[in-house]
Motif scaffolding. Structure first.
Motif, PDB file in Angstrom:
ATOM      1  N   UNK A   1      37.422  61.221 -10.163  1.00 41.64           N
ATOM      2  CA  UNK A   1      37.055  59.459 -10.979  1.00 41.64           C
ATOM      3  C   UNK A   1      38.417  59.015 -11.227  1.00 41.64           C
ATOM      4  N   UNK A   2      38.871  59.751 -12.209  1.00 35.75           N
ATOM      5  CA  UNK A   2      40.505  59.609 -13.160  1.00 35.75           C
ATOM      6  C   UNK A   2      41.100  59.875 -12.392  1.00 35.75           C
ATOM      7  N   UNK A   3      41.077  60.543 -11.480  1.00 34.74           N
ATOM      8  CA  UNK A   3      42.467  60.950 -10.469  1.00 34.74           C
ATOM      9  C   UNK A   3      42.321  59.723  -9.734  1.00 34.74           C
ATOM     10  N   UNK A   4      41.421  59.134  -9.120  1.00 27.82           N
ATOM     11  CA  UNK A   4      41.193  57.955  -7.908  1.00 27.82           C
ATOM     12  C   UNK A   4      41.808  56.681  -7.933  1.00 27.82           C
ATOM     13  N   UNK A   5      40.552  56.574  -9.047  1.00 29.27           N
ATOM     14  CA  UNK A   5      41.426  54.515 -10.034  1.00 29.27           C
ATOM     15  C   UNK A   5      40.887  54.454 -11.062  1.00 29.27           C
ATOM     16  N   UNK A   6      39.995  55.470 -12.151  1.00 26.59           N
ATOM     17  CA  UNK A   6      39.584  54.847 -13.096  1.00 26.59           C
ATOM     18  C   UNK A   6      40.791  55.287 -14.163  1.00 26.59           C
ATOM     19  N   UNK A   7      40.798  54.394 -15.567  1.00 26.22           N
ATOM     20  CA  UNK A   7      41.465  54.632 -16.437  1.00 26.22           C
ATOM     21  C   UNK A   7      41.548  55.213 -17.658  1.00 26.22           C
ATOM     22  N   UNK A   8      42.465  56.289 -17.607  1.00 20.38           N
ATOM     23  CA  UNK A   8      42.277  57.530 -17.761  1.00 20.38           C
ATOM     24  C   UNK A   8      43.276  58.213 -19.159  1.00 20.38           C
ATOM     25  N   UNK A   9      43.494  58.925 -19.237  1.00 17.80           N
ATOM     26  CA  UNK A   9      44.968  60.008 -20.336  1.00 17.80           C
ATOM     27  C   UNK A   9      46.630  59.654 -19.131  1.00 17.80           C
ATOM     28  N   UNK A  10      45.946  59.724 -18.434  1.00 18.00           N
ATOM     29  CA  UNK A  10      46.853  59.700 -17.332  1.00 18.00           C
ATOM     30  C   UNK A  10      46.807  58.656 -15.755  1.00 18.00           C
ATOM     31  N   UNK A  11      47.866  58.117 -15.362  1.00 14.79           N
ATOM     32  CA  UNK A  11      47.768  57.396 -14.175  1.00 14.79           C
ATOM     33  C   UNK A  11      47.044  57.561 -12.767  1.00 14.79           C
ATOM     34  N   UNK A  12      45.781  56.448 -12.954  1.00 10.95           N
ATOM     35  CA  UNK A  12      45.108  57.101 -11.390  1.00 10.95           C
ATOM     36  C   UNK A  12      45.694  56.438  -9.989  1.00 10.95           C
ATOM     37  N   UNK A  13      45.507  57.476  -9.145  1.00  4.21           N
ATOM     38  CA  UNK A  13      46.509  57.072  -8.035  1.00  4.21           C
ATOM     39  C   UNK A  13      46.911  55.905  -7.161  1.00  4.21           C
ATOM     40  N   UNK A  14      45.948  54.893  -7.628  1.00  4.64           N
ATOM     41  CA  UNK A  14      45.775  53.567  -6.843  1.00  4.64           C
ATOM     42  C   UNK A  14      46.951  53.100  -8.203  1.00  4.64           C
ATOM     43  N   UNK A  15      47.242  53.387  -9.083  1.00  2.00           N
ATOM     44  CA  UNK A  15      47.710  52.505 -10.446  1.00  2.00           C
ATOM     45  C   UNK A  15      49.677  53.500  -9.622  1.00  2.00           C
ATOM     46  N   UNK A  16      49.576  54.780  -9.311  1.00  2.00           N
ATOM     47  CA  UNK A  16      50.564  55.473  -8.923  1.00  2.00           C
ATOM     48  C   UNK A  16      51.108  54.727  -8.227  1.00  2.00           C
TER      49      UNK A  16
END
Length: 164
Positions: free
Chosen positions: A13-28
């Motif tokens: 979920x962090x990789x897809x679209x949830x805020x975390x320690x890095x930009x998720x794919x949806x933001x990237x």
């Protein structure tokens, strides 16, 4: 207490679209045009389109193996999974991004439905690696390439400070 499934789901979920320690794919990928995605910033650098294609290839392949347990032998090299000439980029970009997002959704569904025995099972008869380990590596692989996408956008001047 978090279970292994919770940890893998959090990573995906962090990789897809949830805020975390890095930009998720949806933001990237937010606001990126097909032409921007196809642009190479250097001879040794893959385009964002190429990276997204690479992520689609490997997520699709591993998801199929996770669900079906068998795959045909790999007929291309890893380098070939990074498309160099996307052809009709405008028509393919939205579809490619949607395929990757859909794969992340399918991964989430598959992880939710699987049992611990599946996570402990081997990814392949010839490999001594459990699905639990392989899924952790897949999440790291996705995060690595999302970081590359952010870097390429910064190099192209396409990363707004409000993303950070």
């Amino acid at each position: 207490m978090s279970t292994r499934k919770d940890i893998i789901l959090t990573q995906l979920r962090s990789c897809r679209d949830q805020d975390g320690w890095f930009a998720p794919l949806s933001v990237a990928l937010r606001g990126l045009t097909a032409e921007q995605a196809a642009k190479n910033v250097g001879q040794s650098t893959n385009s964002i389109f190429g990276i997204v294609h690479h992520l689609v290839f490997w997520n699709e392949r591993y998801l199929q193996r996770f669900k079906d347990s068998s795959l045909p032998p790999l007929k291309i090299s890893n380098v070939e999974t990074f498309v160099k000439d996307p052809g009709e980029i405008v028509e393919r970009w939205d579809d490619l991004y949607q395929r990757l997002d859909n794969l992340f959704v399918q991964w989430e569904e598959a992880i939710i439905k699987c049992d611990d025995a599946k996570l402990d099972s081997r990814t392949h008869p010839d490999r001594d690696e459990s699905w639990w380990t392989s899924l952790a590596h897949l999440a790291i692989h996705n995060a690595h390439h999302i970081g590359q996408i952010v870097h390429i956008r910064k190099e192209q001047g396409l990363w707004e400070t409000w993303f950070e």
